[in-house]
Motif scaffolding. Structure first.
Motif, short mmCIF file in Angstrom:
data_model
loop_
_atom_site.label_atom_id
_atom_site.label_comp_id
_atom_site.label_asym_id
_atom_site.label_seq_id
_atom_site.Cartn_x
_atom_site.Cartn_y
_atom_site.Cartn_z
N MET A 224 0.78 -1.02 -0.21
CA MET A 224 -0.01 0.19 -0.03
C MET A 224 0.83 1.40 0.00
O MET A 224 0.62 2.17 -0.70
N GLU A 225 1.85 1.27 0.94
CA GLU A 225 2.75 2.45 0.90
C GLU A 225 3.52 2.75 -0.33
O GLU A 225 3.62 3.80 -1.04
N LYS A 226 3.85 1.61 -1.19
CA LYS A 226 4.44 1.92 -2.52
C LYS A 226 3.66 2.53 -3.67
O LYS A 226 3.99 3.45 -4.16
N TYR A 227 2.75 2.24 -3.63
CA TYR A 227 1.67 2.64 -4.47
C TYR A 227 1.10 4.06 -3.91
O TYR A 227 1.35 5.12 -4.99
N ILE A 228 0.62 4.48 -3.09
CA ILE A 228 0.20 5.63 -2.42
C ILE A 228 1.35 6.63 -2.38
O ILE A 228 1.16 7.83 -2.74
N GLY A 229 2.69 6.13 -2.12
CA GLY A 229 3.80 7.04 -1.99
C GLY A 229 3.93 7.57 -3.57
O GLY A 229 4.34 8.70 -3.83
N GLN A 230 3.51 7.21 -4.37
CA GLN A 230 3.68 7.18 -5.85
C GLN A 230 2.60 8.44 -6.28
O GLN A 230 2.93 9.40 -6.94
N SER A 231 1.44 8.17 -5.91
CA SER A 231 0.34 9.02 -6.13
C SER A 231 -0.06 10.17 -5.10
O SER A 231 -0.62 11.15 -5.62
N ARG A 232 0.52 10.02 -4.04
CA ARG A 232 0.03 11.15 -3.01
C ARG A 232 0.46 12.46 -3.41
O ARG A 232 -0.41 13.30 -3.21
N SER A 233 1.71 12.77 -3.86
CA SER A 233 2.11 14.04 -4.06
C SER A 233 1.15 14.66 -5.20
O SER A 233 0.86 15.84 -5.12
N LEU A 234 0.61 13.91 -6.11
CA LEU A 234 -0.08 14.44 -7.32
C LEU A 234 -1.44 14.79 -6.89
O LEU A 234 -1.91 15.58 -7.24
N VAL A 235 -1.93 14.12 -5.79
CA VAL A 235 -3.31 14.28 -5.10
C VAL A 235 -3.40 15.38 -4.30
O VAL A 235 -4.29 16.09 -4.02
N PHE A 236 -2.41 15.11 -3.18
CA PHE A 236 -2.48 16.02 -1.92
C PHE A 236 -1.81 17.54 -2.03
O PHE A 236 -1.63 18.06 -1.02
N SER A 237 -1.36 17.76 -3.21
CA SER A 237 -0.43 18.83 -3.36
C SER A 237 -1.18 20.14 -3.44
O SER A 237 -0.72 21.43 -3.56
N ARG A 238 -2.44 20.32 -3.66
CA ARG A 238 -3.39 21.35 -4.26
C ARG A 238 -4.72 21.13 -3.59
O ARG A 238 -5.06 20.16 -3.06
N GLY A 239 -5.34 22.46 -3.42
CA GLY A 239 -6.87 22.82 -3.03
C GLY A 239 -6.67 22.32 -1.51
O GLY A 239 -5.75 22.60 -0.74
N ASP A 240 -7.82 21.66 -1.03
CA ASP A 240 -8.17 21.63 0.47
C ASP A 240 -7.86 20.27 1.00
O ASP A 240 -7.94 19.98 1.99
N TRP A 241 -7.18 19.55 -0.25
CA TRP A 241 -6.86 18.00 0.53
C TRP A 241 -6.06 17.96 1.49
O TRP A 241 -6.30 17.12 2.51
N PRO A 242 -4.77 18.45 1.64
CA PRO A 242 -3.98 18.40 2.77
C PRO A 242 -4.79 18.63 4.12
O PRO A 242 -4.62 17.96 5.10
N ARG A 243 -5.66 19.82 4.04
CA ARG A 243 -6.30 20.20 5.39
C ARG A 243 -7.64 19.25 5.50
O ARG A 243 -7.65 18.79 6.75
N ILE A 244 -8.13 18.60 4.63
CA ILE A 244 -9.18 17.47 4.76
C ILE A 244 -8.69 16.43 5.28
O ILE A 244 -9.12 15.91 6.57
N ILE A 245 -7.28 15.90 4.96
CA ILE A 245 -6.90 14.63 5.37
C ILE A 245 -6.25 14.74 6.76
O ILE A 245 -6.44 13.84 7.53
N LEU A 246 -5.74 15.87 7.09
CA LEU A 246 -5.37 15.91 8.46
C LEU A 246 -6.36 16.34 9.34
O LEU A 246 -6.34 15.59 10.45
#
Length: 230
Positions: free
Chosen positions: A173-195
């Motif tokens: 799981m970490e390997k896949y999400i590690g690749q995708s996380r920066s693309l998804v959580f780098s913009r908008g409200d996503w960092p705050r929502i996840i936190l």
């Protein structure tokens, strides 16, 4: 790599080379605009962007967007063949496994957590808050503390078999999400929502509210599933 992802990655690379989708600062259009331009789904686009990021052609800058990183005049075509990504539906299967493992684990953690367990979780939350407020001190810092938080929760369940099983699954799981996380959580409200979701999950476990902890874990995974797996 699927033919569709490879083809899209090649098409984006060609547009980068001729500078038709790159502004003067080296910035690419938004994910939404790129998906519309190439007439593809957001999920397929993300896969292609991950390919280009892994190849060092583009980079994701927190709260700024996508930028060209490598020299677009170079021929990266042969390298596209060597980039391996997960098969179609793999992420869907991984998300289903997260529900099977992490939701019950959150409930058990709420019942059995110790003061030491809470201390470990609190440390993870503190670091995630620092990343949110000030950005990463090094690449992958956010993903590291995110993964450690979920590991701490599973370990707090007190179920040794569940912990062992989670260790094997967690690497995938970490390997896949590690690749995708920066693309998804780098913009908008996503960092705050996840936190905020991480905080809510921790609070439920701290309060020993089993039902609330399981609900918070499921909500967190469902949001990730929609964003990553569609």
């Amino acid at each position: 790599m699927s033919k569709r992802r490879k083809k899209l990655a090649e098409e984006i690379l060609e547009k980068i080379k001729d500078r038709s989708i790159v502004d003067e600062e080296g910035r690419l259009p938004t994910e939404r605009d790129l998906a519309a331009l190439f007439r593809v789904s957001r999920n397929l686009l993300r896969e292609a962007l991950v390919v280009l990021e892994c190849m060092g052609i583009i980079e994701v800058r927190a709260k700024e967007g996508l930028f060209v990183k490598g020299d677009p005049s170079l021929d990266f075509s042969p390298n596209l063949k060597s980039v391996v990504l997960w098969p179609e539906n793999m992420l869907r299967d991984l998300m289903e496994m997260r529900v099977i493992i992490e939701v019950p684990a959150a409930g058990l953690a709420a019942k059995r957590r110790t003061a030491e367990d809470l201390k470990r979780m609190e440390e993870c939350i503190r670091h995630l808050e620092e990343v949110y407020l000030h950005g990463e001190k090094y690449e992958g810092e956010g993903a590291k503390w995110d993964a450690l938080l979920h590991t701490a929760i599973v370990e707090a369940s007190g179920n040794r078999i569940l912990v062992r099983f989670s260790e094997e699954f967690g690497y995938i799981m970490e390997k896949y999400i590690g690749q995708s996380r920066s693309l998804v959580f780098s913009r908008g409200d996503w960092p705050r929502i996840i936190l905020d979701q991480h905080r809510a999950l921790f609070a439920a476990i701290k309060d020993k509210d089993e039902a609330k902890a399981k609900k918070a874990a499921l909500k967190h995974i469902e949001l990730a599933r929609k964003k990553f797996a569609g």
